[in-house]
Design a protein around this motif. Structure first.
Motif, PDB file in Angstrom:
ATOM      1  N   ASN A 212      69.618  89.884 130.503  1.00  0.00           N
ATOM      2  CA  ASN A 212      68.242  89.463 130.744  1.00  0.00           C
ATOM      3  C   ASN A 212      67.540  89.044 129.461  1.00  0.00           C
ATOM      4  OD1 ASN A 212      68.353  89.991 133.550  1.00  0.00           O
ATOM      5  ND2 ASN A 212      68.216  92.196 133.073  1.00  0.00           N
ATOM      6  N   GLY A 213      68.293  89.022 128.373  1.00  0.00           N
ATOM      7  CA  GLY A 213      67.713  88.593 127.101  1.00  0.00           C
ATOM      8  C   GLY A 213      66.983  89.696 126.368  1.00  0.00           C
ATOM      9  N   ASN A 214      67.055  90.925 126.865  1.00  0.00           N
ATOM     10  CA  ASN A 214      66.490  92.041 126.104  1.00  0.00           C
ATOM     11  C   ASN A 214      67.299  92.249 124.836  1.00  0.00           C
ATOM     12  OD1 ASN A 214      64.488  92.895 128.091  1.00  0.00           O
ATOM     13  ND2 ASN A 214      66.271  93.487 129.331  1.00  0.00           N
TER      14      ASN A 214
ATOM     15  N   PHE B 179      68.329  81.847 126.764  1.00  0.00           N
ATOM     16  CA  PHE B 179      69.308  82.210 125.746  1.00  0.00           C
ATOM     17  C   PHE B 179      68.622  82.877 124.549  1.00  0.00           C
ATOM     18  CE2 PHE B 179      67.983  77.892 124.932  1.00  0.00           C
ATOM     19  CZ  PHE B 179      67.832  77.821 123.558  1.00  0.00           C
ATOM     20  N   ALA B 180      69.400  83.598 123.785  1.00  0.00           N
ATOM     21  CA  ALA B 180      68.864  84.316 122.625  1.00  0.00           C
ATOM     22  C   ALA B 180      70.026  84.853 121.806  1.00  0.00           C
ATOM     23  CB  ALA B 180      67.984  85.480 123.081  1.00  0.00           C
ATOM     24  N   LEU B 181      69.764  85.145 120.552  1.00  0.00           N
ATOM     25  CA  LEU B 181      70.766  85.855 119.750  1.00  0.00           C
ATOM     26  C   LEU B 181      70.098  86.758 118.731  1.00  0.00           C
ATOM     27  CD1 LEU B 181      72.651  83.801 117.017  1.00  0.00           C
ATOM     28  CD2 LEU B 181      70.462  83.037 117.980  1.00  0.00           C
TER      29      LEU B 181
ATOM     30  N   LEU C  80      68.419  98.956 128.100  1.00  0.00           N
ATOM     31  CA  LEU C  80      69.124  98.671 126.842  1.00  0.00           C
ATOM     32  C   LEU C  80      68.464  99.396 125.686  1.00  0.00           C
ATOM     33  CD1 LEU C  80      71.292  96.970 125.266  1.00  0.00           C
ATOM     34  CD2 LEU C  80      69.476  95.292 124.896  1.00  0.00           C
ATOM     35  N   SER C  81      67.152  99.303 125.625  1.00  0.00           N
ATOM     36  CA  SER C  81      66.416  99.896 124.515  1.00  0.00           C
ATOM     37  C   SER C  81      66.543 101.422 124.504  1.00  0.00           C
ATOM     38  CB  SER C  81      64.958  99.452 124.632  1.00  0.00           C
ATOM     39  OG  SER C  81      64.145 100.258 123.870  1.00  0.00           O
ATOM     40  N   GLU C  82      66.441 102.035 125.673  1.00  0.00           N
ATOM     41  CA  GLU C  82      66.593 103.500 125.762  1.00  0.00           C
ATOM     42  C   GLU C  82      67.998 103.937 125.358  1.00  0.00           C
ATOM     43  OE1 GLU C  82      63.568 104.310 129.582  1.00  0.00           O
ATOM     44  OE2 GLU C  82      65.719 103.961 129.912  1.00  0.00           O
ATOM     45  N   ALA C  83      68.993 103.190 125.849  1.00  0.00           N
ATOM     46  CA  ALA C  83      70.386 103.546 125.568  1.00  0.00           C
ATOM     47  C   ALA C  83      70.685 103.408 124.074  1.00  0.00           C
ATOM     48  CB  ALA C  83      71.329 102.663 126.383  1.00  0.00           C
ATOM     49  N   ALA C  84      70.240 102.308 123.484  1.00  0.00           N
ATOM     50  CA  ALA C  84      70.501 102.068 122.062  1.00  0.00           C
ATOM     51  C   ALA C  84      69.813 103.133 121.204  1.00  0.00           C
ATOM     52  CB  ALA C  84      70.033 100.668 121.670  1.00  0.00           C
ATOM     53  N   ASP C  85      68.574 103.472 121.557  1.00  0.00           N
ATOM     54  CA  ASP C  85      67.851 104.521 120.818  1.00  0.00           C
ATOM     55  C   ASP C  85      68.524 105.879 120.954  1.00  0.00           C
ATOM     56  OD1 ASP C  85      65.947 102.976 119.694  1.00  0.00           O
ATOM     57  OD2 ASP C  85      64.327 103.494 121.085  1.00  0.00           O
TER      58      ASP C  85
END
Lengths: 385, 385
Positions: B353-355, B67-69, B326-331
């Motif tokens: 996946n908690g990314n 888990f993460a937030l 996720l990181s590529e899409a957000a950037d």
């Protein structure tokens, strides 16, 4: 940009001439209206063709596109056996009138934006559709209208929700887009802006129609007696105006001679709605979306599902990133994704190559299109193509 | 589902305990608050862990996810040289408190939905952020708040706009999602619904803070004297609270132990806003979006651009159909698409996946995250990682 003289002409035209033409009106008024409409379109066409000359086109069309437009007047449980020949004919005539209005604008070289506004205004002014005159009633017995517009050239957009006094809500959405730094205005504030923009205001009584008020009373009665779902369905099937309680909405998408596309949608929302409920129409990306790179979309249906599926932008994304054609993308979203979730309704869409897709998963959808050099084609039921 | 006893406990906890904790409060009150908070979290954790047992999980997690937030407290011209050490410390402390609140919920096995609400409520209750207590003022000198929430399991969503009396607007958004057939409610109608849901109401004075009112007065003065853009910029740089006129918003995204994600956003909008302007926050797909299959997103920035770019759903689409991480899409969306259009701001996002990705194109963004087994990490400026 237009000079102020042209703007005034256009505003004058919008204010003075697009009043609703009921099918029951006497022949003199109809003649007079037709004459005034002809003058108006003359002015509009001259005025907006000047306008397009300086329009910035950020992306180069791949080819000289043929112009075209498509419209809808709501989806729902629209069955042939529940329509009288007169009702059928009245709907088709008004759809054709809206298509021809938008077509004339496109043919003269005006923008897709001008065309979708013209087509939507014809339907807003008709009591046949749940938008503008003929909008459904809220639980409090009011007419509260939402509208949105988006321009494919620059993805600029305007939306309004909860209007009660602006005659043509789509003109308010356009004013938000063109004359404010904002995209979305709601309630009394939106109406204050519309007033400052000199848009035409009417008394709330203007939107009143007997059959929409009867719908409200029937639904209130239904809620009181707590009829079960099948009784409600029976009532919907038995009453051609009752059936589209959740669905009636009007919209247009267009491709102009410069290869630009636009979308516009306008609605009275859901009969007996409460709590300031707003559906998908003014949600950019859901009920209304346009991007030259992909497509223009206007939706009609059970708004909550259309919001959660971000329907307009999902179709655009399937084209851009999923490498689908317009028709494949529209079918995927309307006939698969929405059906899986239980979201009833349909969409109209167009791309820069003049492809048109109009899938719906309900019994029927008032719809039509007109392509360059062709006559208007109108459809209501499922089996028509 | 919770039984009514558990619901009451949860409501009681929400109502009674999450009042704002100013840094100037005396030690007794702080001690008392901490004690009450501990009891509240005890009740909450017991209550919502019961709740998750029957939660329908429609898609199977690919693995037991940690888990993460992640949270944000607004983006803008936030420069280190304009912050005092006390201000810097106050922001970090409150971000940590919000992260820890959400973390405790996740650690106990409660849902991502519970976690994002808990984290957002801490920030709504703090005068440091432009949401709930501390919301900016409209042109009419009111506080009008918008909020939205979306659940990645089933893409159910709730949104509200123009609230003036609900203490925690995010609880109203959640109630719309869970206890109504609608997604979006606005204005007085939304508040009527919130009242029927027994949410906590406060006097509009509750939202008043001196520095936000001073902001409004300064901006009014600026408009009167028609300062040019560079003077306005100078004023923004010189005043640490003036700078985020357009941007302050709070939000949270979370991944729970069951592998489900959720997003929540809450805002007071834009200082001196007029015409019932609504930004991207309550627009599902723009400022708030969540889908287990892709990601959960909460945005903060110049809302109009975020609406036109359908930011949340665009990131999700790049993952689903564009095969980006996720990181590529957000950037791609925040650092390229928004920058090209001139849209300033940032987003926080998480996947199953908690990314976590938290790009922003402004000078700074109040932000932080906490992953399972780790301490909370908070950031404000551009050069922190």
């Amino acid at each position: 940009m237009m000079d102020s003289f042209q703007k005034n002409l256009l505003n004058y035209g919008r204010k003075a001439i697009f009043y609703p033409i009921s099918t029951q009106e006497n022949p003199n008024i109809v003649m007079k209206t037709k004459l005034i409409l002809s003058i108006f379109f003359g002015v509009l066409l001259w005025s907006c063709s000047q306008n397009t000359e300086n329009q910035e086109v950020k992306t180069t069309p791949t080819k000289q596109a043929d112009f075209a437009l498509a419209i809808h007047g709501g989806a729902g449980t629209i069955l042939k056996e529940n329509m009288t020949p007169e009702q059928d004919a009245a709907y088709r005539a008004k759809l054709k009138e809206a298509l021809d209005a938008g077509y004339a604008v496109l043919e003269s070289g005006c923008t897709a934006l001008d065309a979708v506004v013209s087509a939507v205004m014809v339907m807003e002014d008709s009591p046949l559709f749940n938008a503008g005159k003929g909008a459904v009633f809220t639980n409090e017995g009011k007419n509260e209208m939402d509208a949105a517009i988006m321009n494919g050239i620059d993805r600029n957009a305007g939306a309004v929700a909860g209007l009660t006094k602006v005659k043509n809500p789509i003109t308010a959405a356009r004013a938000v887009m063109e004359n404010s730094p904002h995209v979305f205005m709601t309630g009394a504030g939106a109406e204050q802006f519309a007033e400052e923009q000199n848009l035409e205001f009417v008394s709330p009584d203007y939107f009143y129609t007997d059959f929409r008020f009867e719908q409200l009373e029937k639904i209130r009665e239904t809620e009181k007696t707590e009829l079960d779902h099948s009784s409600l369905l029976e009532m919907e099937l038995g009453d051609p105006f009752f059936k589209d309680r959740k669905f009636g909405t009007v919209g247009a998408v267009a491709l102009d001679k410069n290869g630009n596309i636009a979308a516009a949608t306008s609605t009275g929302g859901m009969t007996n709605k409460r709590y300031g409920r707003v559906g998908d129409v003014p949600i950019i990306g859901a009920g209304t979306y346009a991007d030259n790179e992909t497509c223009a979309v206007s939706a009609t249906g059970h708004g909550e599902y259309f919001i959660r599926n971000v329907v307009g932008h999902e179709i655009a994304s399937l084209i851009r990133y999923g490498r689908k054609s317009l028709s494949e993308a529209a079918d995927e979203v309307v006939m698969k994704q929405l059906v899986e979730m239980g979201g009833s309704g349909g969409i109209i869409s167009i791309d820069r190559n003049g492809n048109i897709a109009m899938p719906f998963n309900s019994e029927g959808m008032y719809r039509g299109y007109r392509k360059a050099g062709e006559e208007a084609k109108t459809f209501i039921y499922k089996d028509e193509n």
